[in-house]
Every structure is written in C-alpha cells, then in structure tokens.
Design an enzyme around this catalytic site. Structure first.
Site, short mmCIF file in Angstrom:
data_model
loop_
_atom_site.label_atom_id
_atom_site.label_comp_id
_atom_site.label_asym_id
_atom_site.label_seq_id
_atom_site.Cartn_x
_atom_site.Cartn_y
_atom_site.Cartn_z
N ASP A 295 -1.41 85.14 51.73
CA ASP A 295 -2.39 84.18 52.23
C ASP A 295 -3.79 84.80 52.28
O ASP A 295 -3.93 86.02 52.40
CB ASP A 295 -1.94 83.79 53.65
CG ASP A 295 -2.77 82.68 54.25
OD1 ASP A 295 -2.83 81.60 53.62
OD2 ASP A 295 -3.34 82.88 55.33
N GLU A 324 -3.82 84.38 47.39
CA GLU A 324 -4.64 83.17 47.51
C GLU A 324 -6.11 83.57 47.48
O GLU A 324 -6.65 84.04 48.47
CB GLU A 324 -4.33 82.43 48.82
CG GLU A 324 -5.12 81.15 48.95
CD GLU A 324 -5.26 80.66 50.39
OE1 GLU A 324 -5.52 79.47 50.57
OE2 GLU A 324 -5.14 81.46 51.34
#
Ligand SMILES: [Ca+2]
Ligand SMILES: [Ca+2]
Length: 582
Positions: A295, A324
C-alpha cells in the site's frame, strides 16, 4: 533462511530489565536491545543453517534469578519455498474486498471487544464478508479466467469505526476474527493453489491503525513520526523524486500522517524496520503466498522500502511485489520500479509498479471524439513513454480498483461496447492485467458519493440477497454478455505466448481506430479498437511491417476469419483480436 538473524519483540511489565538466555543447538542470543520503555526487550537470535526444527525455552532473569520464560518454536520451511515464483504478465489478477465479497460465515460477524460492527445499510460499516465467503466462490473466480487474486488486507483492524477496508491494521500478525483466523487464511491460500490460482497479500507499512496495541505504550517515542501537532501528509509523492525538492516538503510527504486514525510509522527506527521485514517473510512462509501488494508505496521511508524489497528478494529471488504508486505521470511511476533508468542512484528494489497513468487515460479514451490528444490516442501516448520503465512485463494494468470510481459511475452510463473496448485493451496490452471485483458484472459506483459506494456488496454473497450474480441464472443477459466476453478473452490469453510475453508494437491511432500487435517468436496477435459510432474499413497495407507474410486472422471472440488482403471491417464501438495465420 539465507539471513539467519531473528528479532523477537518481547513485551511485558519491566521485561526490559531482564536478561535473556536459552540453550538450543544452533541458536544463540546475539544481542539484547533495550529502548527508553522498560516494558520492551528486543532479542536478536542467530540461527545456524544446521539448527533443527523444534521448541526451546527462552528464560528471562533478573539478578541471576529467572522471573519469566516462554517457549519459541523453530519450524521446518515448506519444501521449495525459496524458489516460489511470484505472479507476472502470464496472470490475470482479480482484486476483491473481503468485507464486500461474500459472507460465508455470519457467525463471525460480531466479535466481543470489536466495536465496528455489521450494518449493511451503512456503506461505511462492516458488511460481514469473510474468508469463508471467498473460499466458497473460488470456482467463480476460476471460471472468469483469473489466475491470481489480490485480496484487500485481512489483518486485524480493531478500530472504532470504518475499518471494513482493512487499511488500519492493529496487529500485523493476526487475521481479523471477523474474516477468520490465520489458519483459515493459510487454508484459503492452499485452496486457491489447488485451483491453479496465486494469492497476493495486501500489506501496509506506512501506517498502522490508531488502536494498534503498541500505540498505548510505544517501544520508543520515535516508533511513529511525531509532530508538535497533528500534521497530515501533503500526499505530494512527486517531492520524493523531484530533483529540486526541499527537505521540508519531502518530510511533509513521508512523515505526515495519512489520517488521524493512521499513525505514521517511522521505518528509520532500526527495530521497527526489522519487525516489518520479518513480518513479510513470516507471512510468505506461513501462508505460502505468491506475492505482495504494498500500500501507499512512496509514503514510508524510501531507503527502508528499498532494504525491505532487497531482504524479501534475498530469501525469495523469484517472488513478485507490486507497489501502489498512485501518480499520474509515467515518469513518476517509473522512478519507483526496481533498477529504474530514471531514478539516478536510488533503487527501490520494487519489481512491479501500477500503471495509474494508463488507468486515467482509459477513463477518458473510449468516450471522446478523435482529436490531437483526445480519444484513443491517449492510450498510445501513455504507452509511447514506456522507455522510462526498467521492466515492461512488470507493470500492473487496471481499469479500476477499490480507491477509484468504478468504470461506470452510474447505472445510466452502462455501455457494453465501452466495457468490451476497455477489457480488450486491458487483456491485450503489455503488463499484468488486474480486474476489480464486480467489473465483470457491470457494477457501477461514483467515488464522489463516498468510498463505500465503489465497494458495493457482490450480489449473491449474502444469504438474504434476492439476486445471485455468482450464477448465470442470477445475472441479467447483459451481465452474462459482459462476463462471457471477459472470460473468453482471459482464458485465451492464459495460453497465448504473444499476449503474455510478446512485444507490443503500436501504430498511431487514426480517426479513433487504434491498431497494435503483440509479437513473439511463436505467435502474432493483431488488435483493432474502433471507438467510433460507425463501423470502419481499415486498409491492412499500413500494417504490413507487422503482418508480414500472414494471410488471415481469426478473431478470438467471434471465431470469424478475416482476410488480410482486403479492407478489415471493425464494428462500430467494437474490437477485433486476431490471431494471425497463413
Ligand atoms: Ca461473516
Ligand atoms: Ca509515512
């Protein structure tokens, strides 16, 4: 393991005042690290390669007298775990949000001590989906043609509210009991593997949830990034790669908090750094996962993330990690890929990045009339910047995910032709395609109405649902058309060397018709996308350098044969995916 050092975080009243000892062949206490908080002792063990699996006692003493002890178990590595192959361009990834996919076990919906409870009428509350619900629908995912799943975090989020998404982790070693147990997760991975499907675990190292157990009694003040008053991240990830940026701007970006309920972890603290690295390795070994999705990749300390990637890949050289990198420019994204040609001395050691620039192009490309920089040329323009990337086979391509408006924002916008154009592009361009659950049944949602609305419940995942879109009978004819189109192409892709490994060759779109090829030694695939409301006749002569001596092509979807010596008719708002033949 290649690296035989092991950190044990020991927590307890005044435990830092004790001294640890153990007796086990091949295992020694290398060092004890104490922090300003006497309730922590960080024990570093060295484990010899010839140490055997088994249990040993760690004794904690004060003034030569044992005051406490615990048992620790060294486990046997799974056979071949070091050679585990990660996901790649041969895969089609299905992303799903576990709370919103299927509630296979209503008995786990309410857990004692967990405040955030189930209310399906509230888009920000939990809805009850779980690991059992995913396990119950492996066949559905397999029949779609997906070969990998990325599941949003399943780790414990013991937050007061809005924790259904999983990104406020309160225990990095524990599956949230509302989803199931660690053993349930381990079993789920094995079930996916038995069906030929890889599993990608979603991880978050930038922050934890504010109810994480250590927040009440931090090992050290610098365990999290402290500010005189609450300071939010600037979210300006560009400051990290900007050669002109200032220290204060980089600090605001990387050390600012993502949210009030998400304390920003300080990965420059070496004890925390080791804790997080070991956590990844533990999950890979324990659950047998095939990949990690990290993330908010540019938000933690960049040097730490680089070390983390290196350590994981040292133990698992063929593994894959996707970060990400939610940025709009290809140069910004390319900076964060391992061995980037545009990152100077910095090397992220992150094998795979996400192609957000291509996603933003797809949001508009299929709706616009042809212009100098509008319409399908948007796709060409983004891909023409691929010289920035270190590895084109390791770029994740997607139409949507859990943070973006769905491909159709409203029911009125649903257009099967637009869907087919986008899915054709997704499954035939370079990189690793990823779909977001519900896309295949034309689910819609607008982020402007709140995140909960783009993370709707999959119809049929709950016993009380009146519609079951997991079954052909439960879907509308249009939904079946969408799902059939997707699965036909996804399944064909799996065995196509050109689509999974081939080079991309693209021609400048003309009049909103985009023609490109995927080429490898065994196979040539020609893709034609027509975004116009009228059918188009295309003269194949322009594509001679890619068509070569091939005489015809067979469309993968309709099985029709197309003569490559005559004008090719591309249907209005339509596509052809031609396998070239003689
Ligand atoms: Ca449940
Ligand atoms: Ca941060």
């Amino acid at each position: 393991m290649k690296d035989g050092s092991l950190q044990l975080l020991i927590y307890g009243k005044d435990i830092g005042k004790t001294t640890a000892s153990l007796s086990y062949p091949g295992v020694v206490v290398r060092k004890e690290v104490r922090t300003e908080n006497p309730n922590y002792l960080f024990l570093y063990l060295s484990i010899n390669r010839d140490a055997k699996p088994g249990k040993f006692k760690v004794s904690l003493s004060m003034g030569g007298k044992e005051v406490s002890s615990f048992n620790y178990e060294l486990m046997q590595r799974a056979a071949g775990s070091a050679e585990r192959k990660g996901f790649g361009s041969e895969d089609v990834i299905y992303l799903l949000m576990p709370d919103r996919f299927a509630n296979g076990d209503p008995s786990n919906d309410y857990q004692k001590g967990y405040k955030d409870t189930v209310n399906r009428k509230d888009p920000n509350a939990r809805h009850g989906g779980d690991i059992k619900g995913i396990a119950d629908h492996i066949d559905y995912i397999k029949n779609l043609g997906a070969t990998a799943v990325w599941i949003n975090p399943l780790d414990e989020n013991k937050m007061d509210r809005t924790s259904y998404h999983g990104y406020a982790i309160t225990d990095f070693y524990k599956t949230d009991p509302r989803f199931g147990s660690n053993e349930d997760y381990q079993k789920l991975v094995a079930q996916f593997h038995a069906n030929g499907i890889k599993v990608i675990k979603d991880m978050v190292f930038n922050h934890c949830g504010s109810n994480h157990w250590w927040m009440k009694d931090l090992p050290s003040k610098d365990w999290v990034n402290q500010w005189p008053e609450f300071t939010r991240s600037s979210y300006r990830a560009s400051t990290i790669s900007d050669p002109h940026s200032t220290a204060i701007d980089r600090k605001l970006m990387a050390n600012g908090w993502f949210d009030k309920t998400m304390p920003d972890l300080n990965q420059r603290n070496p004890l925390l750094a080791d804790y997080l690295i070991q956590n990844s390795i533990w999950w890979i070994e324990f659950a047998g996962i095939d990949g990690i999705r990290m993330d908010t990749y540019p938000y933690p300390d960049a040097d730490f993330m680089s070390n983390w990637g290196q350590r994981v890949l040292l133990e698992y050289p063929n593994f894959n990690i996707v970060g990400e990198v939610w940025m709009s420019q290809p140069s910004w994204v390319a900076y964060w890929q391992a061995n980037s040609p545009v990152a100077g001395k910095f090397n992220s050691n992150l094998p795979t990045v996400m192609d957000f620039p291509l996603t933003f192009a797809m949001e508009k490309a299929f709706d616009e009339p042809s212009g100098w920089d509008t319409g399908l040329i948007r796709l060409y323009d983004i891909l023409s910047q691929d010289f920035l990337y270190a590895d084109l086979s390791k770029i994740m391509v997607f139409v949507g995910n859990h943070d973006l408006s769905r491909f159709f924002k409203t029911k009125e916008q649903i257009d099967i032709n637009r869907y087919k154009l986008a899915m054709t592009f997704l499954l035939t361009t370079r990189g690793i395609p990823q779909v977001y659950y519900g896309e295949e049944i034309l689910m819609y949602g607008d982020k402007a109405n709140g995140d909960g609305t783009i993370r709707g419940d999959f119809p049929g995942g709950w016993k009380s649902d009146t519609v079951n879109a997991f079954t052909r009978e439960g879907r509308t004819p249009l939904q079946n058309e969408a799902i059939d189109f997707f699965s036909t192409l996804a399944k064909w892709r799996k065995d196509s060397p050109a689509l999974t490994k081939g080079e991309l060759v693209q021609y400048v779109p003309q009049d909103n018709v985009y023609v490109y090829f995927r080429v490898n030694a065994q196979q040539v695939v020609m893709v034609l996308l027509n975004s116009n409301k009228e059918q188009k006749e295309i003269d194949p002569a322009r594509f001679k350098e890619s068509i070569g001596s091939y005489n015809s092509g067979v469309d993968i979807i309709t099985k029709t044969r197309v003569d490559l010596h005559k004008p090719i008719v591309v249907p209005a708002r339509g596509e052809l995916v031609l396998l070239l033949q003689n």
